[in-house]
Design a protein around this motif. Structure first.
Motif, PDB file in Angstrom:
ATOM      1  N   LEU A  84      51.488  63.548  25.241  1.00 54.47           N
ATOM      2  CA  LEU A  84      50.202  63.084  24.734  1.00 54.47           C
ATOM      3  C   LEU A  84      49.810  61.731  25.301  1.00 54.47           C
ATOM      4  CD1 LEU A  84      50.725  64.024  20.954  1.00 54.47           C
ATOM      5  CD2 LEU A  84      49.727  65.424  22.778  1.00 54.47           C
ATOM      6  N   PHE A  85      50.820  60.914  25.646  1.00 57.36           N
ATOM      7  CA  PHE A  85      50.564  59.575  26.174  1.00 57.36           C
ATOM      8  C   PHE A  85      51.836  59.074  26.846  1.00 57.36           C
ATOM      9  CE2 PHE A  85      51.039  54.962  25.675  1.00 57.36           C
ATOM     10  CZ  PHE A  85      49.854  54.481  26.212  1.00 57.36           C
ATOM     11  N   GLU A  86      51.651  58.309  27.926  1.00 55.10           N
ATOM     12  CA  GLU A  86      52.814  57.713  28.575  1.00 55.10           C
ATOM     13  C   GLU A  86      52.374  56.482  29.364  1.00 55.10           C
ATOM     14  OE1 GLU A  86      56.610  58.889  31.464  1.00 55.10           O
ATOM     15  OE2 GLU A  86      54.908  60.279  31.277  1.00 55.10           O
ATOM     16  N   ASP A  87      53.170  55.422  29.260  1.00 51.14           N
ATOM     17  CA  ASP A  87      52.993  54.274  30.136  1.00 51.14           C
ATOM     18  C   ASP A  87      54.377  53.773  30.531  1.00 51.14           C
ATOM     19  OD1 ASP A  87      53.963  52.850  27.958  1.00 51.14           O
ATOM     20  OD2 ASP A  87      52.088  51.800  27.522  1.00 51.14           O
ATOM     21  N   ALA A  88      54.466  52.570  31.045  1.00 52.11           N
ATOM     22  CA  ALA A  88      55.758  52.063  31.524  1.00 52.11           C
ATOM     23  C   ALA A  88      56.729  51.765  30.391  1.00 52.11           C
ATOM     24  CB  ALA A  88      55.537  50.801  32.355  1.00 52.11           C
ATOM     25  N   HIS A  89      56.235  51.715  29.155  1.00 55.08           N
ATOM     26  CA  HIS A  89      57.057  51.264  28.038  1.00 55.08           C
ATOM     27  C   HIS A  89      57.484  52.376  27.091  1.00 55.08           C
ATOM     28  CE1 HIS A  89      55.633  47.338  29.364  1.00 55.08           C
ATOM     29  NE2 HIS A  89      54.402  47.804  29.268  1.00 55.08           N
ATOM     30  N   LEU A  90      56.642  53.376  26.907  1.00 57.03           N
ATOM     31  CA  LEU A  90      56.954  54.409  25.930  1.00 57.03           C
ATOM     32  C   LEU A  90      56.269  55.719  26.288  1.00 57.03           C
ATOM     33  CD1 LEU A  90      54.174  54.614  24.024  1.00 57.03           C
ATOM     34  CD2 LEU A  90      55.098  52.494  23.097  1.00 57.03           C
ATOM     35  N   ILE A  91      56.678  56.758  25.592  1.00 56.94           N
ATOM     36  CA  ILE A  91      56.112  58.082  25.810  1.00 56.94           C
ATOM     37  C   ILE A  91      55.915  58.751  24.454  1.00 56.94           C
ATOM     38  CG2 ILE A  91      58.430  59.055  26.182  1.00 56.94           C
ATOM     39  CD1 ILE A  91      57.145  61.075  28.103  1.00 56.94           C
ATOM     40  N   VAL A  92      54.762  59.375  24.261  1.00 57.65           N
ATOM     41  CA  VAL A  92      54.440  60.097  23.027  1.00 57.65           C
ATOM     42  C   VAL A  92      54.267  61.563  23.384  1.00 57.65           C
ATOM     43  CG1 VAL A  92      52.843  60.304  21.088  1.00 57.65           C
ATOM     44  CG2 VAL A  92      53.262  58.063  22.107  1.00 57.65           C
ATOM     45  N   LEU A  93      54.909  62.438  22.625  1.00 54.71           N
ATOM     46  CA  LEU A  93      54.848  63.860  22.966  1.00 54.71           C
ATOM     47  C   LEU A  93      54.763  64.726  21.726  1.00 54.71           C
ATOM     48  CD1 LEU A  93      58.066  64.944  22.484  1.00 54.71           C
ATOM     49  CD2 LEU A  93      58.334  63.410  24.419  1.00 54.71           C
ATOM     50  N   ASN A  94      54.428  65.977  21.952  1.00 52.16           N
ATOM     51  CA  ASN A  94      54.321  66.982  20.906  1.00 52.16           C
ATOM     52  C   ASN A  94      55.549  67.881  21.019  1.00 52.16           C
ATOM     53  OD1 ASN A  94      53.468  68.792  18.965  1.00 52.16           O
ATOM     54  ND2 ASN A  94      51.944  69.783  20.264  1.00 52.16           N
ATOM     55  N   LYS A  95      56.514  67.717  20.107  1.00 50.60           N
ATOM     56  CA  LYS A  95      57.774  68.455  20.187  1.00 50.60           C
ATOM     57  C   LYS A  95      57.608  69.881  19.659  1.00 50.60           C
ATOM     58  CE  LYS A  95      61.225  68.457  17.264  1.00 50.60           C
ATOM     59  NZ  LYS A  95      61.654  69.879  17.290  1.00 50.60           N
ATOM     60  N   PRO A  96      58.133  70.870  20.386  1.00 45.85           N
ATOM     61  CA  PRO A  96      58.051  72.247  19.902  1.00 45.85           C
ATOM     62  C   PRO A  96      59.163  72.559  18.903  1.00 45.85           C
ATOM     63  CG  PRO A  96      59.134  72.211  22.030  1.00 45.85           C
ATOM     64  CD  PRO A  96      58.725  70.794  21.737  1.00 45.85           C
ATOM     65  N   SER A  97      58.993  73.630  18.168  1.00 52.85           N
ATOM     66  CA  SER A  97      60.055  74.110  17.279  1.00 52.85           C
ATOM     67  C   SER A  97      61.225  74.607  18.117  1.00 52.85           C
ATOM     68  CB  SER A  97      59.526  75.236  16.397  1.00 52.85           C
ATOM     69  OG  SER A  97      60.569  75.797  15.635  1.00 52.85           O
ATOM     70  N   GLY A  98      62.436  74.396  17.614  1.00 56.61           N
ATOM     71  CA  GLY A  98      63.621  74.879  18.305  1.00 56.61           C
ATOM     72  C   GLY A  98      64.259  73.856  19.224  1.00 56.61           C
TER      73      GLY A  98
END
Length: 339
Positions: A84-98
């Motif tokens: 969903l978002f990424e830069d040099a410091h952090l990453i935001v994501l949508n984790k799937p089930s499993g």
């Protein structure tokens, strides 16, 4: 290998060494500095200092030698990620089930950490001296939704402080067996490891015992489905928004079960498979079958908001409901609400 030099002022005299260095080195936590001191990576005026409790000396120059990050133990794996978002410091994501967040017994590979080691290859600056992503919060393996991970030690430290201060906006969507009563409210009940089953968490019945961690969940039923029975006319199920004020292990699952509205599909806290529903016909059968067959706890981390620990930008991310929960809700909406 990097060298960081810090000179103590007369005002710093007597401060515990690891605390003093942590106050001057924004990119390093106190625990990390304590480990570096014990490893002999800190010197004062050229002489090694290995006691993190030793008082700082005013006017002394301390040199911190930061070793190059060592490779992480988990292996990198090329696993697709919904970023969903990424830069040099952090990453935001949508984790799937499993997908488990960390490697652990039963899930040594295929985890989020394995995937991030591949995706962020060459971009991780070394968290705790190890080339790895900085996990600051987790969601269960079978829970879906938004997760933030640090790529650098300063970001990891900043995010950790935000979570510890509960200065994070977190909203979840859950589908419950029955509906909470009242339909909106707050559950303020401490949570601890269950004495009857060490694999489970539970609400502490005697808070004065000092056992259990403070836990607060604000909830609101967004929509209700069907009827549990003809007499009471209570809902058979509900779509509930939960907002976390704290973040304890299994908090939503435990709190919703505690107030009589366990999550559909929850194998640990659900107590019963499926729902109790009054009605007749194909729509009734479809709705009850969908609930009975749902293979996991119906829980989704829908929103995460926080202030970027480095850029100070206000960030807010939402992840749409996964297909399995959308299908479950569609089936439950067909449950009759009239006799």
């Amino acid at each position: 290998m990097e060298h960081l030099k810090i000179t103590a002022t007369p005002a710093d005299e007597g401060k515990r060494l690891d605390s003093f260095l942590a106050s001057q080195a924004d990119s390093l936590s106190r625990s990390r500095l304590k480990a570096l001191i014990l490893e002999g990576a800190v010197s004062v005026n050229g002489a090694p200092e290995t006691d993190p409790r030793k008082p700082a000396v005013g006017g002394a120059t301390y040199t911190i030698t930061l070793p190059d990050p060592v490779p992480a133990t988990p292996e990198a794996e090329d696993i697709p990620l919904d970023i969903l978002f990424e830069d040099a410091h952090l990453i935001v994501l949508n984790k799937p089930s499993g997908m488990a967040v960390h490697p652990a017994p039963g899930s040594w590979d295929g985890t989020l950490v394995n995937a991030l080691l591949h995706h962020c290859e060459g971009e991780l600056s070394g968290i705790g001296g190890v080339e790895r992503p900085g996990i600051v919060h987790r969601i269960d393996k079978l829970t879906t939704g938004v997760l933030v991970v640090a790529k650098t030690e300063p970001a990891h430290l900043g995010l950790s402080e935000l979570f510890q201060a509960h200065d994070i906006e977190r909203k979840y969507l859950a589908v419950t067996r029955g509906a909470p009563r009242p339909l909106s409210g707050t559950v303020d009940e401490p949570i601890a490891r269950s004495t009857g089953d060490r694999k489970k968490m539970a609400v502490v019945r005697n808070p004065e015992s000092g056992v259990g961690r403070h836990a607060i969940t604000h909830y609101r039923a967004i929509e209700t489905f069907g009827l549990r029975d003809k007499g009471t006319r209570l809902p058979a199920a509900a779509l509930v928004q939960c907002q976390l004020e704290t973040g304890r292990t299994h908090q939503i699952r435990v709190h919703m079960s505690h107030i009589g509205a366990p999550l559909i599909g929850d194998p640990v806290y659900g107590r019963h498979k499926g729902i109790s529903s009054y009605g007749h016909g194909d729509a009734h059968i479809e709705g009850t079958k969908a609930a009975r067959a749902f293979p996991r706890q119906a829980l989704h981390a829908a929103l995460l908001g926080f202030v970027h620990p480095i850029t100070k930008e206000t960030l807010r991310f939402e992840a749409p409901l996964p297909e399995d929960m959308s299908d479950l809700i569609a089936a439950l909406r067909k449950l009759p609400k009239e006799d």
